[in-house]
Write a protein that holds these residues in place. Sequence first.
Motif, PDB file in Angstrom:
ATOM      1  N   LEU A  44       0.833  -1.199   0.000  1.00  0.00           N
ATOM      2  CA  LEU A  44       0.000   0.000   0.000  1.00  0.00           C
ATOM      3  C   LEU A  44       0.867   1.247   0.000  1.00  0.00           C
ATOM      4  CD1 LEU A  44       0.085   1.159   3.204  1.00  0.00           C
ATOM      5  CD2 LEU A  44      -1.221  -0.926   3.546  1.00  0.00           C
ATOM      6  N   SER A  45       0.201   2.387  -0.123  1.00  0.00           N
ATOM      7  CA  SER A  45       0.854   3.686  -0.015  1.00  0.00           C
ATOM      8  C   SER A  45      -0.121   4.618   0.698  1.00  0.00           C
ATOM      9  CB  SER A  45       1.230   4.210  -1.404  1.00  0.00           C
ATOM     10  OG  SER A  45       1.989   5.395  -1.312  1.00  0.00           O
ATOM     11  N   GLY A  46       0.163   5.932   0.648  1.00  0.00           N
ATOM     12  CA  GLY A  46      -0.742   6.900   1.238  1.00  0.00           C
ATOM     13  C   GLY A  46      -0.436   7.275   2.672  1.00  0.00           C
ATOM     14  N   LEU A  47       0.343   6.423   3.358  1.00  0.00           N
ATOM     15  CA  LEU A  47       0.769   6.697   4.726  1.00  0.00           C
ATOM     16  C   LEU A  47       2.287   6.718   4.760  1.00  0.00           C
ATOM     17  CD1 LEU A  47      -1.561   4.127   6.541  1.00  0.00           C
ATOM     18  CD2 LEU A  47      -1.959   6.588   6.320  1.00  0.00           C
ATOM     19  N   SER A  48       2.862   7.484   5.650  1.00  0.00           N
ATOM     20  CA  SER A  48       4.304   7.424   5.834  1.00  0.00           C
ATOM     21  C   SER A  48       4.657   6.106   6.509  1.00  0.00           C
ATOM     22  CB  SER A  48       4.795   8.590   6.689  1.00  0.00           C
ATOM     23  OG  SER A  48       4.365   8.431   8.033  1.00  0.00           O
ATOM     24  N   TYR A  49       5.915   5.727   6.377  1.00  0.00           N
ATOM     25  CA  TYR A  49       6.371   4.486   7.012  1.00  0.00           C
ATOM     26  C   TYR A  49       6.119   4.537   8.518  1.00  0.00           C
ATOM     27  CZ  TYR A  49       9.791   1.434   9.272  1.00  0.00           C
ATOM     28  OH  TYR A  49      10.407   0.532  10.096  1.00  0.00           O
ATOM     29  N   SER A  50       6.480   5.633   9.153  1.00  0.00           N
ATOM     30  CA  SER A  50       6.322   5.727  10.609  1.00  0.00           C
ATOM     31  C   SER A  50       4.851   5.696  11.003  1.00  0.00           C
ATOM     32  CB  SER A  50       6.994   6.997  11.141  1.00  0.00           C
ATOM     33  OG  SER A  50       6.424   8.154  10.543  1.00  0.00           O
ATOM     34  N   ALA A  51       3.995   6.351  10.211  1.00  0.00           N
ATOM     35  CA  ALA A  51       2.569   6.345  10.517  1.00  0.00           C
ATOM     36  C   ALA A  51       1.987   4.940  10.373  1.00  0.00           C
ATOM     37  CB  ALA A  51       1.826   7.312   9.596  1.00  0.00           C
ATOM     38  N   LEU A  52       2.453   4.210   9.361  1.00  0.00           N
ATOM     39  CA  LEU A  52       1.953   2.853   9.169  1.00  0.00           C
ATOM     40  C   LEU A  52       2.372   1.954  10.327  1.00  0.00           C
ATOM     41  CD1 LEU A  52       0.491   0.782   7.408  1.00  0.00           C
ATOM     42  CD2 LEU A  52       2.674   0.353   6.247  1.00  0.00           C
TER      43      LEU A  52
ATOM     44  N   LYS B 107       6.281   7.920  -1.718  1.00  0.00           N
ATOM     45  CA  LYS B 107       5.219   8.208  -2.676  1.00  0.00           C
ATOM     46  C   LYS B 107       5.149   7.185  -3.806  1.00  0.00           C
ATOM     47  CE  LYS B 107       4.887  13.197  -1.939  1.00  0.00           C
ATOM     48  NZ  LYS B 107       3.498  13.116  -1.450  1.00  0.00           N
ATOM     49  N   ILE B 108       6.282   6.546  -4.151  1.00  0.00           N
ATOM     50  CA  ILE B 108       6.285   5.672  -5.324  1.00  0.00           C
ATOM     51  C   ILE B 108       6.664   4.228  -5.024  1.00  0.00           C
ATOM     52  CG2 ILE B 108       6.761   7.585  -6.901  1.00  0.00           C
ATOM     53  CD1 ILE B 108       9.677   6.694  -6.981  1.00  0.00           C
ATOM     54  N   VAL B 109       7.220   3.952  -3.851  1.00  0.00           N
ATOM     55  CA  VAL B 109       7.610   2.592  -3.485  1.00  0.00           C
ATOM     56  C   VAL B 109       6.601   2.060  -2.474  1.00  0.00           C
ATOM     57  CG1 VAL B 109       9.401   1.153  -2.448  1.00  0.00           C
ATOM     58  CG2 VAL B 109      10.044   3.093  -3.905  1.00  0.00           C
ATOM     59  N   PRO B 110       6.081   0.870  -2.675  1.00  0.00           N
ATOM     60  CA  PRO B 110       5.063   0.380  -1.735  1.00  0.00           C
ATOM     61  C   PRO B 110       5.617   0.119  -0.352  1.00  0.00           C
ATOM     62  CG  PRO B 110       5.716  -1.360  -3.257  1.00  0.00           C
ATOM     63  CD  PRO B 110       6.334  -0.087  -3.759  1.00  0.00           C
ATOM     64  N   LEU B 111       4.796   0.426   0.618  1.00  0.00           N
ATOM     65  CA  LEU B 111       5.012  -0.073   1.959  1.00  0.00           C
ATOM     66  C   LEU B 111       4.340  -1.437   2.045  1.00  0.00           C
ATOM     67  CD1 LEU B 111       4.216   3.235   3.838  1.00  0.00           C
ATOM     68  CD2 LEU B 111       6.457   2.136   3.754  1.00  0.00           C
TER      69      LEU B 111
ATOM     70  N   PHE C 273       0.337  -2.364  -6.719  1.00  0.00           N
ATOM     71  CA  PHE C 273       0.345  -2.986  -5.406  1.00  0.00           C
ATOM     72  C   PHE C 273      -0.508  -4.247  -5.395  1.00  0.00           C
ATOM     73  CE2 PHE C 273       0.751   1.559  -3.509  1.00  0.00           C
ATOM     74  CZ  PHE C 273       2.038   1.645  -4.016  1.00  0.00           C
ATOM     75  N   GLY C 274      -0.032  -5.246  -4.692  1.00  0.00           N
ATOM     76  CA  GLY C 274      -0.740  -6.509  -4.617  1.00  0.00           C
ATOM     77  C   GLY C 274      -1.114  -6.873  -3.196  1.00  0.00           C
ATOM     78  N   LEU C 275      -2.048  -7.818  -3.090  1.00  0.00           N
ATOM     79  CA  LEU C 275      -2.356  -8.476  -1.828  1.00  0.00           C
ATOM     80  C   LEU C 275      -2.105  -9.965  -2.070  1.00  0.00           C
ATOM     81  CD1 LEU C 275      -5.172  -7.856   0.691  1.00  0.00           C
ATOM     82  CD2 LEU C 275      -4.586 -10.181   0.029  1.00  0.00           C
TER      83      LEU C 275
END
Length: 333
Positions: A29-37, A106-110, A148-150
Amino acid sequence: MSESKACRMPDILRTDTGEERRVGVEIELSGLSYSALVTLTEQLLSGQSRETSRYVADLETDLGHFTIELDSAPIKDLDLKGETVPESMRELGGQAMEVIDAAAEKIVPLEIISPPLPFSSLERIEVLCDELRKAGALGSREALYYAFGLQLNPELPDLRADTLVRYLQAFAVLYDWLKSRHQIDISRKFTSYIEPWSSTYIDLLVADDYAPDTEQLMRDYLKHNPTRNKALDLLPLFAHLDKTVLAEYVVDERIKSRPTLHYRLPDCDIDNPGWHFSSVWNDWVVLEQLANNAGDLAELREQFRMSRKLSLRNLTLSWLDTCEQWLRNRHYV
């Protein structure tokens, strides 16, 4: 109140050793910062996180160890402020890292990587995905460059060759249906991560007299599909079954040995209010049920073989439509 739907359970819930079957889940996923996730996942799973390296955190929960990471090894390993960098460059390095961090997120998935989870605990993942969406998580549809995949790593009931053949046959005949259900985003269609199996291999696999032993099954598959980049990737399973045979066809340090299938087809469409983890899981359960009903599998496999022949009927009726109608008539969906 949670928007969660119910995760269906297949008929076979235990392995041949009597243990509850488990499944690993990988969410990009994306949309959140690493620390926020990390913080949010820690709260949602009532866990305790510990950073193990740059952009990698371990999360200890009652379900086991989760990993949360930025899914890009070069960026995770990059350090322009470390002791090996000359002191005169460290300040500049710190500024550069801030720019790199902002761009990477912004461009690499978490990615959230679960431990092997008992099937009965999957409602927790359903709730996790719903709450991440509410917090602003984004999936594949948000931008063209997101793919992004699940991914699911379901443990098999047993590792007998005939069991493996049934699961592979069920996937082959259901591939078009599963692909349509997941509405694969255009960004993932343009990647090589989720390609179908070789058509020649599928013809071999779905034949009524196909009954290989484990080694022959592996060799047949690897001859035609010597890559991780398949919608259902068998290489982790083969590494578990026989590393020596696998190494004759593929050598890749990324392959991790495990007694599971590796289902890579579904998108992570987490920002879509109509998308749920359970939707992906429940479609997999359709495959589970078909694989473990020999009569139904033989019937659908016969129709699938007929659909691959040149005929007037096949020019006017797609296999997807035939498969969908059959599944509905037999109350699989």
